[in-house]
Scaffold this motif. Structure first.
Motif, PDB file in Angstrom:
ATOM      1  N   PHE A 160       4.753  11.628   0.604  1.00 25.14           N
ATOM      2  CA  PHE A 160       3.883  12.035  -0.508  1.00 25.14           C
ATOM      3  C   PHE A 160       4.622  12.992  -1.439  1.00 25.14           C
ATOM      4  O   PHE A 160       4.479  12.904  -2.657  1.00 25.14           O
ATOM      5  CB  PHE A 160       2.595  12.686  -0.002  1.00 25.14           C
ATOM      6  N   ALA A 161       5.409  13.912  -0.886  1.00 22.63           N
ATOM      7  CA  ALA A 161       6.169  14.841  -1.726  1.00 22.63           C
ATOM      8  C   ALA A 161       7.196  14.099  -2.571  1.00 22.63           C
ATOM      9  O   ALA A 161       7.418  14.438  -3.733  1.00 22.63           O
ATOM     10  CB  ALA A 161       6.856  15.889  -0.860  1.00 22.63           C
ATOM     11  N   ASP A 162       7.789  13.061  -1.999  1.00 21.58           N
ATOM     12  CA  ASP A 162       8.825  12.312  -2.694  1.00 21.58           C
ATOM     13  C   ASP A 162       8.260  11.289  -3.680  1.00 21.58           C
ATOM     14  O   ASP A 162       8.738  11.159  -4.808  1.00 21.58           O
ATOM     15  CB  ASP A 162       9.719  11.613  -1.667  1.00 21.58           C
ATOM     16  N   GLN A 163       7.213  10.564  -3.247  1.00 21.59           N
ATOM     17  CA  GLN A 163       6.715   9.442  -4.039  1.00 21.59           C
ATOM     18  C   GLN A 163       5.364   9.698  -4.701  1.00 21.59           C
ATOM     19  O   GLN A 163       4.926   8.898  -5.519  1.00 21.59           O
ATOM     20  CB  GLN A 163       6.609   8.199  -3.156  1.00 21.59           C
ATOM     21  N   GLY A 164       4.672  10.745  -4.319  1.00 22.78           N
ATOM     22  CA  GLY A 164       3.364  11.025  -4.888  1.00 22.78           C
ATOM     23  C   GLY A 164       2.241  10.524  -4.000  1.00 22.78           C
ATOM     24  O   GLY A 164       2.460   9.829  -3.008  1.00 22.78           O
ATOM     25  N   ALA A 165       1.025  10.873  -4.376  1.00 23.39           N
ATOM     26  CA  ALA A 165      -0.162  10.590  -3.573  1.00 23.39           C
ATOM     27  C   ALA A 165      -0.473   9.103  -3.441  1.00 23.39           C
ATOM     28  O   ALA A 165      -1.211   8.705  -2.550  1.00 23.39           O
ATOM     29  CB  ALA A 165      -1.366  11.322  -4.154  1.00 23.39           C
ATOM     30  N   ASP A 166       0.088   8.285  -4.309  1.00 23.37           N
ATOM     31  CA  ASP A 166      -0.191   6.848  -4.224  1.00 23.37           C
ATOM     32  C   ASP A 166       0.901   6.080  -3.468  1.00 23.37           C
ATOM     33  O   ASP A 166       0.971   4.860  -3.526  1.00 23.37           O
ATOM     34  CB  ASP A 166      -0.401   6.254  -5.612  1.00 23.37           C
ATOM     35  N   ALA A 167       1.705   6.811  -2.699  1.00 20.15           N
ATOM     36  CA  ALA A 167       2.754   6.175  -1.900  1.00 20.15           C
ATOM     37  C   ALA A 167       2.145   5.154  -0.945  1.00 20.15           C
ATOM     38  O   ALA A 167       0.994   5.262  -0.537  1.00 20.15           O
ATOM     39  CB  ALA A 167       3.522   7.232  -1.112  1.00 20.15           C
ATOM     40  N   SER A 178       3.242  20.446  -7.826  1.00 17.70           N
ATOM     41  CA  SER A 178       4.274  20.061  -6.853  1.00 17.70           C
ATOM     42  C   SER A 178       3.819  18.921  -5.939  1.00 17.70           C
ATOM     43  O   SER A 178       4.640  18.245  -5.346  1.00 17.70           O
ATOM     44  CB  SER A 178       4.693  21.263  -6.007  1.00 17.70           C
ATOM     45  N   GLN A 179       2.530  18.717  -5.830  1.00 20.35           N
ATOM     46  CA  GLN A 179       1.984  17.641  -5.002  1.00 20.35           C
ATOM     47  C   GLN A 179       1.686  16.444  -5.905  1.00 20.35           C
ATOM     48  O   GLN A 179       0.534  16.182  -6.255  1.00 20.35           O
ATOM     49  CB  GLN A 179       0.721  18.117  -4.278  1.00 20.35           C
TER      50      GLN A 179
END
Length: 185
Positions: free
Chosen positions: A20-27, A95-96
């Motif tokens: 999630f940190a790398d790709q975002g909440a829609d990973a 950041s999230q």
């Protein structure tokens, strides 16, 4: 919880935090399960929805921001406490990647897995705002829901590449609108 189930749960949380940190909440949840070395069914047994997984991943951070607000409530300067919390919460939300829209929806949806955490966060900000208002340091016509919206808007601006360069200045402008006697930006 069985030892192997606990191991899978902890691994899913660690991998989800990273993804999630790398790709975002829609990973991709499928990718999270694969990287954790479990099947998608195992992920869904532990976390029946994306929001349930996100809530578990974000809960400690939300609780830390709420606790930070309590610490700031005891500080000498109500306006500086509110400003510091606004800044920290804006930075965290930014950041999230991708959680802003989810948070804005969740705060209004009592069935959302994120609802309680978002309400807790809004209440923390409201307490700081109320204190600053009581001391005459923040505008009286602003409420906690509007403060939450402003923080989300500022975080969203930071996510937009074409607006990110103006984000600090816009934060100062919004802070000047929230706080009394802040002077020109």
């Amino acid at each position: 919880m069985r030892v192997d189930a606990r191991k899978n749960y902890d691994c899913l949380l660690a991998v989800a935090s990273e993804v999630f940190a790398d790709q975002g909440a829609d990973a991709s949840l499928r990718d999270i399960a694969r990287k954790a070395g479990v099947g998608l069914g195992t992920l869904y047994r532990h976390f029946p929805t994306r929001e349930a997984l996100l809530e578990t991943v974000l809960r400690a951070s939300f609780e830390a921001l709420a606790e930070r607000a309590k610490v700031l409530e005891r500080s000498d300067s109500a306006d500086e406490a509110l400003l510091a919390w606004m800044q920290e919460t804006t930075e965290f939300t930014y950041s999230q990647r991708g959680i802003i829209a989810l948070m804005m929806d969740a705060i209004e949806d009592t069935d959302s897995e994120l609802h309680a955490s978002c309400v807790m966060l809004r209440a923390a900000g409201t307490a700081l705002l109320t204190r600053a208002q009581a001391e005459g340091k923040a505008r009286d016509d602003l409420n906690g829901a509007e403060l939450f919206d402003l923080i989300a808007a500022l975080a969203w601006l930071r996510e937009q590449p074409s607006h990110a360069s103006r984000a600090d200045r816009l934060f100062d402008i919004v802070a000047g609108a929230v706080l009394k006697d802040r002077g020109d930006v």
